[in-house]
Structures are given as structure tokens and as C-alpha cells.
Design an enzyme around this catalytic site. Structure first.
Site, PDB file in Angstrom:
ATOM      1  N   PRO A  10       0.854  -1.197   0.000  1.00  0.00           N
ATOM      2  CA  PRO A  10       0.000   0.000   0.000  1.00  0.00           C
ATOM      3  C   PRO A  10       0.882   1.237   0.000  1.00  0.00           C
ATOM      4  O   PRO A  10       1.855   1.312   0.747  1.00  0.00           O
ATOM      5  CB  PRO A  10      -0.776  -0.121   1.316  1.00  0.00           C
ATOM      6  CG  PRO A  10       0.061  -0.997   2.181  1.00  0.00           C
ATOM      7  CD  PRO A  10       0.811  -1.912   1.266  1.00  0.00           C
ATOM      8  N   MET A  11       0.575   2.211  -0.847  1.00  0.00           N
ATOM      9  CA  MET A  11       1.384   3.434  -0.883  1.00  0.00           C
ATOM     10  C   MET A  11       0.475   4.634  -1.092  1.00  0.00           C
ATOM     11  O   MET A  11      -0.216   4.748  -2.121  1.00  0.00           O
ATOM     12  CB  MET A  11       2.432   3.345  -2.000  1.00  0.00           C
ATOM     13  CG  MET A  11       3.414   2.202  -1.775  1.00  0.00           C
ATOM     14  SD  MET A  11       4.610   2.018  -3.131  1.00  0.00           S
ATOM     15  CE  MET A  11       5.982   2.899  -2.441  1.00  0.00           C
ATOM     16  N   ASN A  49       8.176  -7.920   3.901  1.00  0.00           N
ATOM     17  CA  ASN A  49       8.237  -6.687   3.097  1.00  0.00           C
ATOM     18  C   ASN A  49       9.522  -5.905   3.393  1.00  0.00           C
ATOM     19  O   ASN A  49       9.952  -5.800   4.529  1.00  0.00           O
ATOM     20  CB  ASN A  49       7.001  -5.828   3.434  1.00  0.00           C
ATOM     21  CG  ASN A  49       7.071  -4.415   2.864  1.00  0.00           C
ATOM     22  OD1 ASN A  49       6.969  -3.434   3.610  1.00  0.00           O
ATOM     23  ND2 ASN A  49       7.248  -4.282   1.575  1.00  0.00           N
ATOM     24  N   GLY A  50      10.085  -5.381   2.336  1.00  0.00           N
ATOM     25  CA  GLY A  50      11.266  -4.521   2.441  1.00  0.00           C
ATOM     26  C   GLY A  50      12.322  -4.917   1.435  1.00  0.00           C
ATOM     27  O   GLY A  50      12.867  -6.023   1.501  1.00  0.00           O
ATOM     28  N   ASP A  51      12.560  -4.034   0.455  1.00  0.00           N
ATOM     29  CA  ASP A  51      13.666  -4.181  -0.509  1.00  0.00           C
ATOM     30  C   ASP A  51      13.500  -5.314  -1.515  1.00  0.00           C
ATOM     31  O   ASP A  51      14.499  -5.736  -2.107  1.00  0.00           O
ATOM     32  CB  ASP A  51      15.012  -4.369   0.214  1.00  0.00           C
ATOM     33  CG  ASP A  51      15.361  -3.178   1.101  1.00  0.00           C
ATOM     34  OD1 ASP A  51      14.762  -2.112   0.916  1.00  0.00           O
ATOM     35  OD2 ASP A  51      16.224  -3.341   1.984  1.00  0.00           O
ATOM     36  N   GLN A  67      -6.898  -0.526   3.041  1.00  0.00           N
ATOM     37  CA  GLN A  67      -6.121  -0.265   4.255  1.00  0.00           C
ATOM     38  C   GLN A  67      -6.683   0.922   5.029  1.00  0.00           C
ATOM     39  O   GLN A  67      -6.978   1.977   4.446  1.00  0.00           O
ATOM     40  CB  GLN A  67      -4.651   0.016   3.929  1.00  0.00           C
ATOM     41  CG  GLN A  67      -3.829  -0.013   5.218  1.00  0.00           C
ATOM     42  CD  GLN A  67      -2.383   0.420   5.038  1.00  0.00           C
ATOM     43  OE1 GLN A  67      -2.108   1.514   4.574  1.00  0.00           O
ATOM     44  NE2 GLN A  67      -1.464  -0.444   5.431  1.00  0.00           N
ATOM     45  N   LYS A  84      -0.446  -4.456   9.179  1.00  0.00           N
ATOM     46  CA  LYS A  84       0.889  -4.214   8.614  1.00  0.00           C
ATOM     47  C   LYS A  84       1.666  -3.351   9.602  1.00  0.00           C
ATOM     48  O   LYS A  84       1.183  -2.295  10.025  1.00  0.00           O
ATOM     49  CB  LYS A  84       0.763  -3.512   7.259  1.00  0.00           C
ATOM     50  CG  LYS A  84       2.104  -3.220   6.584  1.00  0.00           C
ATOM     51  CD  LYS A  84       1.875  -2.865   5.111  1.00  0.00           C
ATOM     52  CE  LYS A  84       3.164  -2.501   4.390  1.00  0.00           C
ATOM     53  NZ  LYS A  84       3.615  -1.127   4.680  1.00  0.00           N
ATOM     54  N   CYS A 116       2.939   3.170   9.609  1.00  0.00           N
ATOM     55  CA  CYS A 116       3.250   4.447   8.943  1.00  0.00           C
ATOM     56  C   CYS A 116       4.125   5.324   9.848  1.00  0.00           C
ATOM     57  O   CYS A 116       3.797   5.560  11.008  1.00  0.00           O
ATOM     58  CB  CYS A 116       1.954   5.180   8.583  1.00  0.00           C
ATOM     59  SG  CYS A 116       2.293   6.710   7.692  1.00  0.00           S
ATOM     60  N   ARG A 169       8.479   0.104  -3.529  1.00  0.00           N
ATOM     61  CA  ARG A 169       9.160   1.102  -4.366  1.00  0.00           C
ATOM     62  C   ARG A 169       9.656   0.541  -5.691  1.00  0.00           C
ATOM     63  O   ARG A 169       9.668   1.258  -6.692  1.00  0.00           O
ATOM     64  CB  ARG A 169      10.293   1.743  -3.559  1.00  0.00           C
ATOM     65  CG  ARG A 169       9.755   2.706  -2.493  1.00  0.00           C
ATOM     66  CD  ARG A 169      10.787   3.033  -1.465  1.00  0.00           C
ATOM     67  NE  ARG A 169      11.234   1.817  -0.769  1.00  0.00           N
ATOM     68  CZ  ARG A 169      12.257   1.767   0.047  1.00  0.00           C
ATOM     69  NH1 ARG A 169      12.966   2.848   0.262  1.00  0.00           N
ATOM     70  NH2 ARG A 169      12.574   0.639   0.658  1.00  0.00           N
TER      71      ARG A 169
END
Ligand code: FMN
Length: 320
Positions: A14-15, A198-200, A68, A137, A98, A223
Site C-alpha cells: 500500500p502506498m 516486506n522490504g527491498d 487499508q 501491517k 506508517c 518502491r
């Protein structure tokens, strides 16, 4: 096999300001990957604030969309959960990760990692309010002195969460540094509910590495998907078949940019759509020829026609 009734082990992150309905249409056109909304504030949804309502309204989308929510009041979460269920959510994800000041100052997002009793009440109230699945999350912890993802994950499980997503950075890290995948593995070992790491994650191989080494149930990418909506399906396809689909061609990138731009203008109107398109268009071209000059020219444009003309001219140069 995936878990719950998701079609894939691969999740879009989610962004805010990014994973809107046009972005989901773009992602869905590339195939494989579960889709999610931007975060929507529970009090704004309750007030029927038009912008938040639009974020949460996924009724007309032809694929499942996780919605979300962010906020700090268990009662408002319960009310908002009922509303978003009526607005077509596949399931509800609660944002407890967040790092943005405005959210933290409202005791929401990752601030809830410092208040487990309240976080538990929020999850319980949301689970009780709707038959939809509820996920959470969150992050590794608040900062390097307060790493509590494992304890937090157990609380989520006990409070009725159906699955959890862990971003391997602390709140203090924001989006900098390298995500700690070991903490994701520690969370996976501590709970029975499915865990998404999640991450990278920026390639099919990295996704596979996280799945194999840490035994997580799903992977989430953020990203790396910007300007590269093909990535989720490239990961999905690789996990299913062992084969990695080709990178998109320049012609495909151009078509996707035009499609994304038109969807944004259709959804937000010409003025709003053009404004939002600037960041997406910039991401699509970031590794292409003379991107900086193209971006500078694009930023000055105000109409769809001008934007389409510039994109068409630019790709004549890129392809020549
Ligand atoms: C611009 C931006 C907006 C984001 N908005 C949200 C959000 O609304 N909700 C959320 O849970 N995480 C949000 N995130 C965090 C991402 O979902 C994800 O956890 C983070 O980017 C790490 O994954 P990555 O390394 O694959 O990018 C946001 C991140 C960025 C960079």
C-alpha cells in the site's frame, strides 16, 4: 499455493498517493499480484470525506482489493470496517507501520507499536465489526532500542488478525537503510497465522530468497514497482514456473505510460490527473535516454494532449 483466498503470494505494497484505482488497473493489466488501496483515515471515512471515500470505494473494480485503514480509535475502526465492507473491500488491512509525523501525532500508524493494549483493542473491534478478514501491517519496531515485532505479531494473532505483514525497518529508519529480513523470519517462527515479508524486494530472485530462507507465506513489494508495474507478475510467474519473463520493451513502456496517464485523467479529471501523472511518468523513464530533460519538459505540461504528444516525440528519440 497461496493463503486465504488470495490468487498469488505476491502483494503490492500500500502506498499513499500511489496505489489508487488507476494504478491498480495498470497492475492488474500486467497480471499476478494481490492489490491494495492507499491508506484511508477512519475518521475521514466516517465523515464521508469525498477523497477518503473515493480511496475506500473499490466496488467497481473487477478484482479483489484489500482496503487499508489508519486511525487510533477502536470504535471508529469498527464503524469504518462496516462502511468499507459495503464499499466492496476484499479484506481490511490495518496500518500500524506508517512513520509519517502527522499520523504518529495522531497516535496512529507506527505509534501503535508503542501501545500494544490499544493496538489489540483496535484489531479486536475491527474483527468483531465485520465478517471480512482483518490483517495488520507493521514494522520491526519503533527504533533500534525498541524492536518488538515478535511480541507485536503475537498480539496481532491473539487479537484475531488473519495474517500480518512485516516491514523489516524501524519507524526511526523510515525508508532508509537495508530492511532486516531476520526479524521477518523471527516473526514467522513465532506465530501460526500467515506472514508476508516486506522490504527491498526488487526482483523475482530476491522474492524467492525471502520465501525460501525465511519461510514466509507471501512477499510484498513497494518502491521497486514504481514505474515498473510488470514486476509483480514477473515475480509471480517465476514462483509458479521457475521462468523469469522478459523485462518490458521500450514500446511496452511507452504504451503503459500512455495508458496510465489516460487512466489518471479519466479518474481525477485533467488537472488532477496531470498533476499525479508527473511522478509516475518520471518513474517509468528513470533509466531511459535523456530522462532528466524529458521530465523537466513534462512537468510544465497541463493537458492530456500535450502530454501524449511529448511522450510520443520522446519515444521517437529513445527508439532511434
Ligand atoms: C511514498 C510511500 C507511501 C507509502 N504509503 C504507505 C501506506 O499508505 N500504507 C502503508 O502501510 N505503507 C505505506 N508505505 C510503505 C510501503 O507499503 C512499504 O512498506 C515500504 O515501501 C517498504 O517496501 P519496499 O522496500 O518494497 O518499498 C509507503 C511507502 C512509500 C515510499
Amino acid at each position: 499455493m497461496s493463503f486465504l483466498n488470495f490468487d498469488s503470494k505476491v502483494f503490492m505494497a500500500p502506498m499513499a498517493g500511489i496505489t489508487d484505482a488507476p494504478m491498480r488497473t495498470v497492475l492488474a493489466s500486467c497480471g499476478g499480484g494481490n492489490l491494495i488501496s492507499e491508506m484511508a483515515a477512519i475518521n475521514a471515512i466516517q465523515r464521508k470525506n469525498p477523497k477518503s471515500w473515493q480511496i475506500a470505494n473499490v466496488k467497481n473494480e473487477p478484482y479483489p482489493v484489500v482496503v487499508q485503514l489508519v486511525g487510533n480509535s477502536p470504535d471508529l475502526f469498527a464503524d469504518a470496517a462496516k462502511l468499507v465492507a459495503d464499499l466492496g473491500a476484499h479484506s481490511i488491512d490495518i496500518n500500524m507501520g506508517c512513520p509519517v509525523k502527522k499520523i504518529i501525532n495522531n497516535d496512529s500508524g507506527s505509534a501503535l507499536m508503542n501501545d500494544l493494549p490499544r493496538a489489540a483493542k483496535i484489531i479486536e473491534a475491527t474483527v468483531k465489526a465485520t465478517p471480512l478478514k482483518v490483517s495488520v501491517k507493521f514494522r520491526k519496531g519503533w527504533d533500534s532500542e525498541h524492536v518488538n515485532a515478535v511480541e507485536f505479531a503475537k498480539m496481532c494473532e491473539q487479537s484475531g488478525a488473519s495474517y500480518i505483514t512485516v516491514h523489516g525497518r524501524t519507524r526511526a529508519q523510515g525508508y532508509s537503510g537495508v530492511a532486516d529480513w531476520d526479524i521477518i523470519g523471527a516473526v514467522k517462527n513465532a506465530v501460526k497465522i500467515p506472514v508476508i515479508g516486506n522490504g527491498d524486494i526488487d526482483s523475482p530472485q530476491k522474492a524467492e530468497q525471502m520465501l525460501q530462507k525465511y519461510g514466509v507465506d507471501g512477499v510484498m513489494a513497494g518502491r521497486a514497482v514504481l514505474g515498473n508495474p510488470w514486476l509483480l507478475n514477473r515475480i509471480h510467474h517465476y514462483l509458479q514456473t521457475g521462468e523469469i519473463p522478459d523485462e518490458p520493451s521500450t514500446a511496452q513502456i511507452k504504451e503503459m505510460m500512455l495508458k496510465h496517464l489516460r487512466l489518471l485523467v479519466e479518474y481525477y479529471g485533467e488537472r488532477g490527473g496531470m498533476a499525479i501523472s508527473r511522478k509516475h511518468i518520471g518513474w517509468y523513464v528513470k533509466s531511459l535516454y535523456d530522462a532528466k530533460r524529458f521530465r523537466e519538459q513534462y512537468t510544465k505540461l497541463n493537458t492530456l494532449q500535450e502530454a501524449e504528444d511529448l511522450i510520443n516525440q520522446y519515444f521517437l528519440r529513445v527508439e532511434s
